[in-house]
Design a protein around this motif. Structure first.
Motif, PDB file in Angstrom:
ATOM      1  N   ASN A 108      -7.975 -19.214  18.993  1.00  0.00           N
ATOM      2  CA  ASN A 108      -7.593 -18.723  17.590  1.00  0.00           C
ATOM      3  C   ASN A 108      -6.989 -19.431  16.621  1.00  0.00           C
ATOM      4  O   ASN A 108      -7.308 -19.453  15.615  1.00  0.00           O
ATOM      5  N   VAL A 109      -5.823 -20.230  17.145  1.00  0.00           N
ATOM      6  CA  VAL A 109      -5.249 -21.272  15.949  1.00  0.00           C
ATOM      7  C   VAL A 109      -4.957 -22.297  17.071  1.00  0.00           C
ATOM      8  O   VAL A 109      -4.358 -22.443  18.131  1.00  0.00           O
ATOM      9  N   LEU A 110      -5.541 -23.372  16.253  1.00  0.00           N
ATOM     10  CA  LEU A 110      -5.295 -24.854  17.056  1.00  0.00           C
ATOM     11  C   LEU A 110      -4.025 -25.214  16.737  1.00  0.00           C
ATOM     12  O   LEU A 110      -3.569 -25.479  15.617  1.00  0.00           O
ATOM     13  N   PRO A 111      -3.293 -25.421  17.774  1.00  0.00           N
ATOM     14  CA  PRO A 111      -2.056 -26.259  17.559  1.00  0.00           C
ATOM     15  C   PRO A 111      -1.763 -27.748  17.509  1.00  0.00           C
ATOM     16  O   PRO A 111      -2.616 -28.180  17.803  1.00  0.00           O
ATOM     17  N   ASP A 112      -1.000 -28.047  16.836  1.00  0.00           N
ATOM     18  CA  ASP A 112      -0.429 -29.537  16.472  1.00  0.00           C
ATOM     19  C   ASP A 112      -0.293 -30.241  17.634  1.00  0.00           C
ATOM     20  O   ASP A 112      -0.383 -31.545  17.861  1.00  0.00           O
ATOM     21  N   LEU A 113       0.381 -29.501  18.805  1.00  0.00           N
ATOM     22  CA  LEU A 113       0.911 -30.195  20.073  1.00  0.00           C
ATOM     23  C   LEU A 113       0.993 -29.046  21.087  1.00  0.00           C
ATOM     24  O   LEU A 113       1.344 -27.857  20.634  1.00  0.00           O
ATOM     25  N   VAL A 114       1.036 -29.498  22.417  1.00  0.00           N
ATOM     26  CA  VAL A 114       1.046 -28.299  23.435  1.00  0.00           C
ATOM     27  C   VAL A 114       2.218 -29.044  24.212  1.00  0.00           C
ATOM     28  O   VAL A 114       2.043 -29.973  24.851  1.00  0.00           O
ATOM     29  N   LEU A 115       3.140 -28.162  24.561  1.00  0.00           N
ATOM     30  CA  LEU A 115       4.133 -28.398  25.651  1.00  0.00           C
ATOM     31  C   LEU A 115       3.626 -27.778  26.813  1.00  0.00           C
ATOM     32  O   LEU A 115       3.629 -26.312  26.930  1.00  0.00           O
ATOM     33  N   LEU A 116       3.347 -28.262  28.023  1.00  0.00           N
ATOM     34  CA  LEU A 116       2.484 -27.767  29.075  1.00  0.00           C
ATOM     35  C   LEU A 116       3.364 -27.743  30.452  1.00  0.00           C
ATOM     36  O   LEU A 116       3.699 -28.985  30.915  1.00  0.00           O
ATOM     37  N   ASP A 117       3.673 -26.450  31.077  1.00  0.00           N
ATOM     38  CA  ASP A 117       4.281 -26.623  32.225  1.00  0.00           C
ATOM     39  C   ASP A 117       2.987 -27.003  33.207  1.00  0.00           C
ATOM     40  O   ASP A 117       2.132 -26.720  33.195  1.00  0.00           O
TER      41      ASP A 117
END
Length: 186
Positions: free
Chosen positions: A44-53
């Motif tokens: 739906n929304v392309l983020p600029d960055l992903v913080l991923l566990d």
């Protein structure tokens, strides 16, 4: 500059703490507690960055990072792994899966913000708020102003009036100097 950051973390307390600090820093924040929910958000929304566990209930963060890297639409999104896994082999696995950085828990909010800024500066230089000077031009992303140095008086600056589209295009080209770009990239 405010960016949209997707936090993929199943521990609600950690997710809320990270989100609070990112919002205080002026970022837009999206939160997901599973890879499936994160995938729907990314669609739906392309983020600029992903913080991923790393440890998620439905799929490992490593596997989700690989999925993001395989798809054309998401392969350039910077990923920072957030995990309690501290072994060297885990760090290497995270980076080889496509993470741009790897932060072990616990970490300070200041360190996280600094690492986000560093990753964005490397991966998406046009998102940086740092002044760029090149070829007699001085571009300031914060004020959205472009100045040109006078050829006979190098200490004198004259402002150039640009519309928003022209400014973004010039910023992109100056941020990615000495590269060839396709029409779709521009």
């Amino acid at each position: 500059m405010a960016v949209t950051i997707l936090i993929v973390e199943d521990e609600l307390a950690i997710q809320e703490l990270i989100a609070l600090n990112l919002k205080r820093a002026g970022h837009m924040v999206l939160c997901a507690d599973s890879a499936e929910q994160a995938k729907k958000m990314v669609n739906n929304v392309l983020p600029d960055l992903v913080l991923l566990d790393w440890m998620l209930p439905d799929m490992s963060g490593i596997e989700f990072a690989r999925k993001l890297r395989r798809e054309d639409r998401t392969k350039a999104i910077p990923i920072i792994m957030l995990t309690a896994r501290i072994q060297e082999s885990d760090k290497i696995a995270g980076l080889e899966a496509g993470a741009d950085d790897y932060i072990t828990k616990p970490f300070s909010p200041r360190e996280l913000l600094a690492r986000i800024k560093a990753v964005l500066r490397r991966r998406l230089p046009e998102m940086s708020d740092e002044v760029i000077e090149m070829g007699g031009l001085r571009l300031d992303p914060t004020t959205h102003r472009v100045h040109v140095y006078a050829s006979n008086e190098p200490e004198k600056l004259s402002e150039i009036a640009l519309g928003p589209t022209e400014f973004r295009l010039l910023h992109f080209l100056m941020a990615y100097k000495e590269r060839v770009h396709t029409r779709s990239q521009l």
